[in-house]
Design a protein around this motif. Structure first.
Motif, PDB file in Angstrom:
ATOM      1  N   GLY A 201       0.794  -1.216   0.000  1.00 23.21           N
ATOM      2  CA  GLY A 201       0.000   0.000   0.000  1.00 23.21           C
ATOM      3  C   GLY A 201       0.830   1.271   0.000  1.00 23.21           C
ATOM      4  N   LYS A 202       2.140   1.143  -0.163  1.00 22.01           N
ATOM      5  CA  LYS A 202       3.020   2.315  -0.115  1.00 22.01           C
ATOM      6  C   LYS A 202       3.161   3.032  -1.448  1.00 22.01           C
ATOM      7  N   SER A 203       2.721   2.399  -2.531  1.00 20.86           N
ATOM      8  CA  SER A 203       2.813   3.039  -3.838  1.00 20.86           C
ATOM      9  C   SER A 203       1.653   2.569  -4.707  1.00 20.86           C
ATOM     10  N   THR A 204       1.511   3.229  -5.842  1.00 21.93           N
ATOM     11  CA  THR A 204       0.500   2.850  -6.824  1.00 21.93           C
ATOM     12  C   THR A 204       1.225   2.329  -8.059  1.00 21.93           C
ATOM     13  N   LEU A 205       0.771   1.207  -8.543  1.00 25.07           N
ATOM     14  CA  LEU A 205       1.370   0.562  -9.711  1.00 25.07           C
ATOM     15  C   LEU A 205       0.453   0.736 -10.910  1.00 25.07           C
ATOM     16  N   THR A 206       1.030   0.911 -12.064  1.00 22.64           N
ATOM     17  CA  THR A 206       0.284   0.882 -13.317  1.00 22.64           C
ATOM     18  C   THR A 206       0.739  -0.365 -14.052  1.00 22.64           C
ATOM     19  N   TYR A 207      -0.212  -1.115 -14.577  1.00 22.63           N
ATOM     20  CA  TYR A 207       0.125  -2.324 -15.320  1.00 22.63           C
ATOM     21  C   TYR A 207      -0.641  -2.360 -16.630  1.00 22.63           C
ATOM     22  N   HIS A 208      -0.100  -3.128 -17.579  1.00 20.84           N
ATOM     23  CA  HIS A 208      -0.698  -3.302 -18.896  1.00 20.84           C
ATOM     24  C   HIS A 208      -1.062  -4.766 -19.078  1.00 20.84           C
ATOM     25  N   ILE A 209      -2.180  -5.004 -19.741  1.00 17.37           N
ATOM     26  CA  ILE A 209      -2.544  -6.345 -20.188  1.00 17.37           C
ATOM     27  C   ILE A 209      -2.690  -6.245 -21.695  1.00 17.37           C
ATOM     28  N   GLY A 210      -2.074  -7.171 -22.404  1.00 14.40           N
ATOM     29  CA  GLY A 210      -2.112  -7.127 -23.853  1.00 14.40           C
ATOM     30  C   GLY A 210      -2.135  -8.509 -24.447  1.00 14.40           C
ATOM     31  N   CYS A 211      -1.964  -8.555 -25.765  1.00 18.51           N
ATOM     32  CA  CYS A 211      -1.865  -9.844 -26.450  1.00 18.51           C
ATOM     33  C   CYS A 211      -0.864  -9.710 -27.584  1.00 18.51           C
ATOM     34  N   ASN A 212      -0.258 -10.836 -27.920  1.00 20.77           N
ATOM     35  CA  ASN A 212       0.685 -10.847 -29.031  1.00 20.77           C
ATOM     36  C   ASN A 212      -0.041 -11.278 -30.305  1.00 20.77           C
ATOM     37  N   ALA A 213       0.680 -11.442 -31.386  1.00 17.93           N
ATOM     38  CA  ALA A 213       0.076 -11.794 -32.671  1.00 17.93           C
ATOM     39  C   ALA A 213      -0.599 -13.162 -32.641  1.00 17.93           C
ATOM     40  N   GLU A 214      -0.192 -14.018 -31.712  1.00 20.81           N
ATOM     41  CA  GLU A 214      -0.780 -15.353 -31.570  1.00 20.81           C
ATOM     42  C   GLU A 214      -1.951 -15.357 -30.590  1.00 20.81           C
TER      43      GLU A 214
ATOM     44  N   GLN B 237      -0.662 -11.324 -22.395  1.00 20.17           N
ATOM     45  CA  GLN B 237       0.605 -10.879 -21.812  1.00 20.17           C
ATOM     46  C   GLN B 237       0.291  -9.845 -20.734  1.00 20.17           C
ATOM     47  N   ILE B 238       1.153  -9.744 -19.730  1.00 18.15           N
ATOM     48  CA  ILE B 238       0.963  -8.745 -18.678  1.00 18.15           C
ATOM     49  C   ILE B 238       2.319  -8.200 -18.258  1.00 18.15           C
ATOM     50  N   ARG B 239       2.333  -6.945 -17.865  1.00 20.37           N
ATOM     51  CA  ARG B 239       3.559  -6.344 -17.356  1.00 20.37           C
ATOM     52  C   ARG B 239       3.235  -5.208 -16.394  1.00 20.37           C
ATOM     53  N   VAL B 240       4.138  -4.967 -15.490  1.00 19.44           N
ATOM     54  CA  VAL B 240       4.071  -3.793 -14.633  1.00 19.44           C
ATOM     55  C   VAL B 240       4.744  -2.681 -15.433  1.00 19.44           C
ATOM     56  N   HIS B 241       4.100  -1.526 -15.481  1.00 18.88           N
ATOM     57  CA  HIS B 241       4.612  -0.449 -16.324  1.00 18.88           C
ATOM     58  C   HIS B 241       5.166   0.732 -15.524  1.00 18.88           C
ATOM     59  N   ALA B 242       4.578   1.026 -14.370  1.00 14.68           N
ATOM     60  CA  ALA B 242       5.021   2.194 -13.602  1.00 14.68           C
ATOM     61  C   ALA B 242       4.767   1.972 -12.121  1.00 14.68           C
ATOM     62  N   ASN B 243       5.518   2.711 -11.312  1.00 10.30           N
ATOM     63  CA  ASN B 243       5.428   2.634  -9.857  1.00 10.30           C
ATOM     64  C   ASN B 243       5.619   4.046  -9.316  1.00 10.30           C
ATOM     65  N   THR B 244       4.685   4.502  -8.480  1.00 10.37           N
ATOM     66  CA  THR B 244       4.823   5.844  -7.915  1.00 10.37           C
ATOM     67  C   THR B 244       5.867   5.886  -6.805  1.00 10.37           C
ATOM     68  N   GLY B 245       6.262   4.731  -6.313  1.00  8.69           N
ATOM     69  CA  GLY B 245       7.288   4.667  -5.271  1.00  8.69           C
ATOM     70  C   GLY B 245       8.669   4.596  -5.897  1.00  8.69           C
ATOM     71  N   GLY B 246       9.669   4.395  -5.070  1.00  2.00           N
ATOM     72  CA  GLY B 246      11.042   4.380  -5.549  1.00  2.00           C
ATOM     73  C   GLY B 246      11.575   3.012  -5.931  1.00  2.00           C
ATOM     74  N   GLY B 247      10.785   1.951  -5.768  1.00  2.00           N
ATOM     75  CA  GLY B 247      11.296   0.604  -6.015  1.00  2.00           C
ATOM     76  C   GLY B 247      11.507   0.300  -7.486  1.00  2.00           C
TER      77      GLY B 247
END
Length: 150
Positions: free
Chosen positions: A26-39, A43-53
């Motif tokens: 609860g110390k930061s806010t994360l932004t994540y993406h969900i996507g798909c490839n050509a097949e 797919q999923i990834r973490v994209h941003a973090n408001t904290g310093g980690g």
């Protein structure tokens, strides 16, 4: 804010959904993406973090995440350490950040006494497949309540 539903030319991933959630602490806010490839593999990834980690922004195939989650005994809670194998040699924050995104998506839930347990994987897959079948403009509108540019 610009639309994030697009093709990420670096990885060939079409971003279907952009959302944010609190980290597990609860110390930061994360932004994540969900996507798909050509097949059409999710797919999923973490994209941003408001904290310093630090964390890895690499795309992870949901099929691999699903395999890891489904191997967990239903009666035993788990921690983000189960996802560490997906990020060999990467930041130790990334598995916990990914777990926070999975929790936000309803794939895992808090364990009864501690840790986490698997939840409704089928619902998540159905939702994302629905977004895959939409044109990018429609997918953006469908996920607009959770869609957030970073």
């Amino acid at each position: 804010m610009k639309s994030e539903t697009q093709i990420n030319t670096d990885a060939g991933i079409r971003i279907l959904k952009v959302d944010s959630c609190p980290s597990l602490t609860g110390k930061s806010t994360l932004t994540y993406h969900i996507g798909c490839n050509a097949e059409s593999e999710i797919q999923i990834r973490v994209h941003a973090n408001t904290g310093g980690g630090y964390f890895s922004k690499e795309w992870i195939a949901f099929g691999v995440i699903q395999q890891v989650l489904e191997k967990q005994p239903k009666d035993k809670p788990f921690s983000s350490l189960i996802l560490r194998q997906l990020f060999t040699g990467k930041s130790s924050n990334t598995p916990a950040f990914l777990l926070a995104a999975l929790k936000h998506e309803g794939l895992i839930k808090d364990g009864e006494k501690s840790g986490y347990q698997c939840s409704d994987i089928a619902r998540f897959v159905a939702e994302i497949k629905s977004l895959m079948n939409d044109k990018p403009e429609t997918a953006t509108k469908k996920s607009s309540k959770t869609h957030r540019a970073s």
